[in-house]
Design a protein around this motif. Structure first.
Motif, PDB file in Angstrom:
ATOM      1  N   SER A 184       0.834  -1.205   0.000  1.00  0.00           N
ATOM      2  CA  SER A 184       0.000   0.000   0.000  1.00  0.00           C
ATOM      3  C   SER A 184       0.866   1.251   0.000  1.00  0.00           C
ATOM      4  O   SER A 184       0.519   2.268  -0.617  1.00  0.00           O
ATOM      5  N   ASP A 185       2.029   1.190   0.679  1.00  0.00           N
ATOM      6  CA  ASP A 185       3.000   2.300   0.605  1.00  0.00           C
ATOM      7  C   ASP A 185       3.441   2.479  -0.843  1.00  0.00           C
ATOM      8  O   ASP A 185       3.562   3.613  -1.335  1.00  0.00           O
ATOM      9  N   GLY A 186       3.700   1.369  -1.510  1.00  0.00           N
ATOM     10  CA  GLY A 186       4.089   1.406  -2.927  1.00  0.00           C
ATOM     11  C   GLY A 186       3.012   2.093  -3.759  1.00  0.00           C
ATOM     12  O   GLY A 186       3.305   2.898  -4.641  1.00  0.00           O
ATOM     13  N   ALA A 187       1.751   1.781  -3.463  1.00  0.00           N
ATOM     14  CA  ALA A 187       0.626   2.373  -4.216  1.00  0.00           C
ATOM     15  C   ALA A 187       0.571   3.877  -3.996  1.00  0.00           C
ATOM     16  O   ALA A 187       0.281   4.644  -4.921  1.00  0.00           O
ATOM     17  N   ARG A 188       0.871   4.304  -2.776  1.00  0.00           N
ATOM     18  CA  ARG A 188       0.823   5.746  -2.484  1.00  0.00           C
ATOM     19  C   ARG A 188       1.976   6.490  -3.162  1.00  0.00           C
ATOM     20  O   ARG A 188       1.879   7.691  -3.410  1.00  0.00           O
ATOM     21  N   GLY A 189       3.070   5.777  -3.484  1.00  0.00           N
ATOM     22  CA  GLY A 189       4.229   6.418  -4.127  1.00  0.00           C
ATOM     23  C   GLY A 189       4.107   6.499  -5.638  1.00  0.00           C
ATOM     24  O   GLY A 189       5.023   6.960  -6.321  1.00  0.00           O
ATOM     25  N   LEU A 190       2.963   6.070  -6.162  1.00  0.00           N
ATOM     26  CA  LEU A 190       2.782   6.016  -7.616  1.00  0.00           C
ATOM     27  C   LEU A 190       2.688   7.412  -8.240  1.00  0.00           C
ATOM     28  O   LEU A 190       1.955   8.261  -7.755  1.00  0.00           O
ATOM     29  N   THR A 191       3.461   7.620  -9.316  1.00  0.00           N
ATOM     30  CA  THR A 191       3.357   8.875 -10.079  1.00  0.00           C
ATOM     31  C   THR A 191       3.212   8.504 -11.555  1.00  0.00           C
ATOM     32  O   THR A 191       3.583   7.397 -11.955  1.00  0.00           O
ATOM     33  N   ALA A 192       2.722   9.443 -12.341  1.00  0.00           N
ATOM     34  CA  ALA A 192       2.511   9.164 -13.770  1.00  0.00           C
ATOM     35  C   ALA A 192       3.838   8.821 -14.452  1.00  0.00           C
ATOM     36  O   ALA A 192       3.880   7.969 -15.344  1.00  0.00           O
ATOM     37  N   ALA A 193       4.936   9.443 -14.014  1.00  0.00           N
ATOM     38  CA  ALA A 193       6.241   9.229 -14.666  1.00  0.00           C
ATOM     39  C   ALA A 193       6.685   7.774 -14.555  1.00  0.00           C
ATOM     40  O   ALA A 193       7.309   7.230 -15.475  1.00  0.00           O
ATOM     41  N   VAL A 194       6.359   7.117 -13.434  1.00  0.00           N
ATOM     42  CA  VAL A 194       6.780   5.723 -13.225  1.00  0.00           C
ATOM     43  C   VAL A 194       6.199   4.811 -14.308  1.00  0.00           C
ATOM     44  O   VAL A 194       6.814   3.799 -14.693  1.00  0.00           O
ATOM     45  N   LEU A 195       5.031   5.184 -14.821  1.00  0.00           N
ATOM     46  CA  LEU A 195       4.344   4.302 -15.770  1.00  0.00           C
ATOM     47  C   LEU A 195       5.097   4.149 -17.096  1.00  0.00           C
ATOM     48  O   LEU A 195       4.819   3.236 -17.860  1.00  0.00           O
ATOM     49  N   ASP A 196       6.053   5.049 -17.356  1.00  0.00           N
ATOM     50  CA  ASP A 196       6.839   4.957 -18.599  1.00  0.00           C
ATOM     51  C   ASP A 196       8.090   4.095 -18.436  1.00  0.00           C
ATOM     52  O   ASP A 196       8.836   3.891 -19.400  1.00  0.00           O
ATOM     53  N   ASP A 197       8.346   3.599 -17.235  1.00  0.00           N
ATOM     54  CA  ASP A 197       9.573   2.834 -16.979  1.00  0.00           C
ATOM     55  C   ASP A 197       9.512   1.476 -17.696  1.00  0.00           C
ATOM     56  O   ASP A 197       8.603   0.682 -17.451  1.00  0.00           O
ATOM     57  N   PRO A 198      10.462   1.199 -18.605  1.00  0.00           N
ATOM     58  CA  PRO A 198      10.446  -0.083 -19.331  1.00  0.00           C
ATOM     59  C   PRO A 198      10.529  -1.297 -18.394  1.00  0.00           C
ATOM     60  O   PRO A 198      10.116  -2.396 -18.769  1.00  0.00           O
ATOM     61  N   ALA A 199      11.040  -1.086 -17.177  1.00  0.00           N
ATOM     62  CA  ALA A 199      11.135  -2.201 -16.222  1.00  0.00           C
ATOM     63  C   ALA A 199       9.752  -2.784 -15.892  1.00  0.00           C
ATOM     64  O   ALA A 199       9.644  -3.933 -15.463  1.00  0.00           O
ATOM     65  N   LEU A 200       8.706  -1.994 -16.131  1.00  0.00           N
ATOM     66  CA  LEU A 200       7.355  -2.488 -15.823  1.00  0.00           C
ATOM     67  C   LEU A 200       6.909  -3.573 -16.800  1.00  0.00           C
ATOM     68  O   LEU A 200       5.966  -4.307 -16.531  1.00  0.00           O
TER      69      LEU A 200
END
Ligand code: DC
Length: 218
Positions: free
Chosen positions: A61-77
């Motif tokens: 849940s801490d991870g969910a709160r740290g979510l930003t739009a920029a993270v979504l572009d990370d190829p690691a996903l």
């Protein structure tokens, strides 16, 4: 009640073709597309990078709160490991609740939207006027995912990808919070024997029919 915007819900298991179909539908109908799996992948990766245990609800849940739009572009996903982490954090109701408002706000855009995931037609947008549940056999899905991973330069055995797919199907389908299941009013699209072009064409016909019904009911 008439839905305020034309939402297309595309659910189904990993590598069923739902992501590509969602993108094509977005293009065909001029709608923005949200890959909701990416949100869970980001939460899994952020939790892992912070040294948290993805099976622990508080850490995830801490991870969910740290979510930003920029993270979504990370190829690691897009990696195999991120898919597994996503499936693990996705079992926690606290994580799912933290992602709910963002998904509903995306769906409520004027004009509508396409969302793909596991629980769009059942939990996120139960009133969506168009719902598809895209499936294929685990073997065919594993082959597609294996080719995709190889294309990204990830060396992995087909048998391991098939085992991943089966494990994720079992976890995503058996969890208590918003399990992966076809909505009762979803149209089933089995893409096992279909090329992606055929599958996208079948999806287009389903959505066109749904849009005509939706417009007639307004
Ligand atoms: O669609 P994907 O393979 O990128 O999804 C990764 C994982 O995220 C999937 O195994 C389960 C979870 N997920 C979910 O629980 N609900 C969603 N709407 C989308 C994904």
């Amino acid at each position: 009640m008439t839905a305020p915007s034309f939402v297309v819900a595309v659910d189904g298991p990993a590598a069923s073709g739902k992501g590509t179909i969602a993108v094509r539908l977005g293009r065909m109908f001029g709608l923005p597309v949200l890959d909701t799996g990416l949100l869970y992948r980001a939460v899994g990766v952020l939790t892992d990078r912070a040294g948290g245990n993805p099976d622990d609800e508080a850490a995830a849940s801490d991870g969910a709160r740290g979510l930003t739009a920029a993270v979504l572009d990370d190829p690691a996903l897009r990696t195999r490991g991120a898919g597994e982490l996503a499936s693990r954090v996705a079992v926690h109701p606290g994580v799912r609740a933290a992602l709910l408002d963002f998904q509903r706000a995306f769906a409520a855009q004027p004009g509508g939207a396409v969302l793909d995931g596991r629980d769009i037609g059942t939990v996120i947008c139960p009133d969506a006027p168009a719902k598809l549940y895209v499936t294929a056999t685990p073997e065919v899905r594993a082959e597609r995912r294996w080719k995709q991973l190889a294309g990204q330069g990830e060396t992995v055995e087909y048998a391991d990808v098939l085992a991943d797919i089966r494990r994720r199907d079992a976890r995503d389908g058996a969890r208590e919070a918003a399990p992966m299941v076809a909505a009762r009013d979803a149209e089933l699209l089995d893409t096992t024997e279909m090329t992606i072009d055929l599958a996208a064409d079948a999806a287009r016909r389903i959505v066109e029919a749904a849009r005509a019904r939706w417009e007639a009911s307004r």
